[in-house]
Motif scaffolding. Sequence first.
Motif, short mmCIF file in Angstrom:
data_model
loop_
_atom_site.label_atom_id
_atom_site.label_comp_id
_atom_site.label_asym_id
_atom_site.label_seq_id
_atom_site.Cartn_x
_atom_site.Cartn_y
_atom_site.Cartn_z
N PRO A 10 -104.90 -98.41 -85.46
CA PRO A 10 -104.22 -97.49 -86.37
C PRO A 10 -102.87 -98.06 -86.79
O PRO A 10 -102.20 -98.71 -86.00
N ASN A 22 -103.78 -95.95 -93.43
CA ASN A 22 -105.09 -96.27 -93.96
C ASN A 22 -105.96 -95.03 -93.84
O ASN A 22 -107.02 -95.03 -93.24
N PHE A 23 -105.46 -93.95 -94.42
CA PHE A 23 -106.09 -92.65 -94.24
C PHE A 23 -107.52 -92.67 -94.78
O PHE A 23 -107.76 -93.13 -95.91
N GLU A 24 -108.44 -92.17 -93.93
CA GLU A 24 -109.86 -92.12 -94.29
C GLU A 24 -110.39 -93.49 -94.69
O GLU A 24 -111.29 -93.58 -95.52
N ASN A 25 -109.75 -94.50 -94.14
CA ASN A 25 -110.15 -95.88 -94.43
C ASN A 25 -110.15 -96.20 -95.92
O ASN A 25 -110.97 -96.95 -96.43
N GLU A 85 -99.10 -97.29 -85.14
CA GLU A 85 -99.76 -96.91 -83.90
C GLU A 85 -99.30 -95.55 -83.42
O GLU A 85 -100.05 -94.81 -82.80
N ARG A 86 -98.05 -95.26 -83.66
CA ARG A 86 -97.54 -93.93 -83.37
C ARG A 86 -96.84 -93.42 -84.62
O ARG A 86 -96.41 -94.20 -85.45
N PRO A 87 -96.76 -92.08 -84.78
CA PRO A 87 -96.09 -91.55 -85.99
C PRO A 87 -94.75 -92.23 -86.22
O PRO A 87 -93.98 -92.44 -85.28
N VAL A 113 -98.26 -90.87 -90.44
CA VAL A 113 -99.21 -90.89 -89.33
C VAL A 113 -100.35 -91.86 -89.58
O VAL A 113 -100.97 -92.33 -88.64
N ASP A 114 -100.64 -92.15 -90.85
CA ASP A 114 -101.73 -93.09 -91.07
C ASP A 114 -101.50 -93.87 -92.36
O ASP A 114 -101.29 -93.29 -93.42
#
Lengths: 545, 368
Positions: free
Chosen positions: A248, A455-458, A251-253, A452-453
Amino acid sequence: MSTSTDLFEIRFRKGLPEQLREMQAQVEQVARDAGLDFYKTVFEMVSPKEMSMLAAYGGFPTRYPHWRFGMEFEQLHKSYSYGLSKIYEMVINTDPCYAYLMDANALMDQKLVMAHVYGHCDFFKNNMWFQHTNRRMIDAMANHATRVRRLIDRLGAERVEEFIDCCLSVENLIDIHAAAIRRQPRSDDAMLESLREAARDGEEPGLPAAEHFKVDVDHSYMDGYINPPEEVLAMREEALQRSMEPRPIPERPERDVLGFILAHAPLHDWEAEVLAIIREEAMYFAPQGQTKIMNEGWATFWHTRLMTEELATAAEIVDYADHHSGTVAMTPYRLNPYKLGLELFRDIEHRWDTGRHGPDYENCDDLEKRKNWFVDEQGGIEKIFGVRRIYNDLQFVDAFLTEEFCREHGFFTYGKDKTSGEFVVESREFSEVKERLLGQLTNFGQPIVDVVDGNFENRGELLLAHTHTGADLQMDWAETTLANLVRLWKRPVCIQTQLGGRPILIRHDGTEPSRVFLDRSEERPAPDAAKEEGAADDGGETSRP
Amino acid sequence: MISKIERDVGRFRQIVRGRIRRDLKKYMSSGELIGRKGKDFVSIPLPQIQLPRLRFGDNDDQGVGSGDGEAGDALGQEEEGDGAGKAGNQPGQHILEVEVTIEELAEIMGEELELPNIEPRGAKNVDAKKDRYTKIATVGPDALRHGRRTYRQALARQIASGTYRPDDPRVVPMRADMRFRSWKEDVRPERNAVVIYMMDVSGSMGDEQKEIVRMEAFWIDTWLSSQYDGLDTRFIIHDAAAREVDRETFFHTRESGGTLISTAYKLCLKMIEEDYPSSEWNIYPFHFSDGDNWSGSDTRASVQMVREQMLPRVNAFCYGQVESEYGSGQFMNDLQEAFGDEEAVILSHIADKDAVMASIKTFLGRGR
């Protein structure tokens, strides 16, 4: 004259007149004797127009070209020209400190301003939230200006300015602590990293060493109990598993949204340069936002003390009182940071002079006794110097705003009455006043937002999360801000937040925003459906600005 | 140093006027400041652009305050506009709205029409003399006696002569100590201008034509007053005879009868001769007509008057021809023929209201 003064464009164009130079020496001496500790302070005389310009530029003589400085200048200068407001003083956090005096002010005003400025200078130098600011910011700002001007020459004003606007729209999404702490990687991060590296190099991933998962034990005979072998094995296998999963990012927010974008977005070189400049300047100004009440309170505390005890002559005292009362005047609507800070510092000094702290005092229920409480401690001055060193506004109010103080100053919370549209007093309860005040100061009044991401939903989209602390985001603004983020991230951007108590995901794909309530359905509906749903759910509020 | 901010201000104003960066239009709000000008309250427009950011929605609706009042008590409406002055919340005050100030308007106009600033012409920069009481004299009337200076002088004399005793600090001025306020002639350059409007009010000039003249006059006034310290305006109407009128009458008179343009020019010249010596004034005669003159001989007389008497005195002689259904428009042709490309004679043909701006540019675009 030091080298930084040479870069300083105002230079000693006018220089301080003899009388003011003597006054400065006097005020400086009195301030030092009182225990204030500051960098060398350079006063400059400026005209009202220059003052408005400097204020528009945040106190700096040179900033990059941008319309908003012009807008602020117009406001300040029009307001000054029509006699509605006046900037008496301005000081910037640099070493040496630069402070500006307005040439149209009376002598007494200049004296007061100097005393006030030395308070600020002491605060800048000693308060720990300023320890990581760049004290040569005048040079940095001038460099930023030059760099942006070069970009404008190369790419055109329109293009650069538009991009600056995008960056400014998200300049509050920084980690205000980033300069002060280095977030340590967690211990297993390093281990995961080595496993991944091994995999990248084409080596067969093997189980990591067992030692890594064992808790240190003092006595070897305890080892089997504290680190049961099957547990250690399970952890090792899990780690191996994790090392092979997609990693991810972050890796952390990550609170430092701008920093994250800078590191991971496919920005052009010039875009990265502009974004880095905006971020650096935002970081520089952040401590001032965090310590407004304390900083102004501290400066006001010292100007009153120095003026009334040492500096003001009999002839000046009435003018001084008039000026000072204007500085600390309160309106029912606005908490005046000068007043609140001043009174809190005075209250702390009084409490530590008379021993009104500690469990004995806190737990005393006898009102009469509390009122006449006296332990001859005389620790007030020492205490407030300590407070100015380590607190910021949030902690300051949290620690020192007492129920007595709140009652004495008649604080209340107010809100807008939905039917009449009038502002009404809501409550005088101490707990509510304090809660509201702390709420306003948390993250200096800005929503707490993390990446938080990445690469959301890839799909390479950026997912932000807003930590809901009671108040909803303003939706139309949030959507246009997302649009600006799309411009930076170059892919759709989403933010998770709450609206009317329900979790919601707002997404912007660069052309239009959409909203999905997350508690409604498991599946993410198609963007079109989401838009209708969103629009219907918030009672006709448009989903676009 | 100021020029740096001027660039930002200029850019901001252009954005506000929608000339550049139209994408920011949606973030624009029109704030105002409540200011004071003499006895009146004026509202000063203060457009603002707020860039969007993530922020709380109800931030402005709640807060912490201090003062009197029980829970539930109203605080009253908060005054509008950030940083509004104390004056703003006083009830029952009459507030004048200033959409844009006249200076700003002139500036916008200058930018839009790319008008050149009017070059000061040597002799027209009059040095206005004014007496100011800034000097001290040893003689003068008692009414102008300067008490402090007199006593200071007396004190100085007593100290010098050793008759001053600090324990009995009595200072008695004598005749020679007396000091009086006196005047000094203060000379400062002053640039004044007068616009003399002349209009044909014969039957052929209808309401629409007058409306055009009114618009022209407004913009001419606005521009010229931005260029000069003081601006006088005079108005002459004429049919077969000319007379001076006030602004109101000028724009609202309709008469019938013939047209003798020379009468207006004669009156205009008389006005210049009596009140506006050309060594001290910048003079702008503007004449509006539909171009119909009674006779060729009158036209010849008019042209001669302009050439021989008007041009040596004025900055520019401007003639605006308004189209009307009756007018032949011959006068403009006559002027064109007579003056050709004479710098100081500016002719403009105004077909309709939309042509006003172009005509203003013709009139003022030469920077005279």
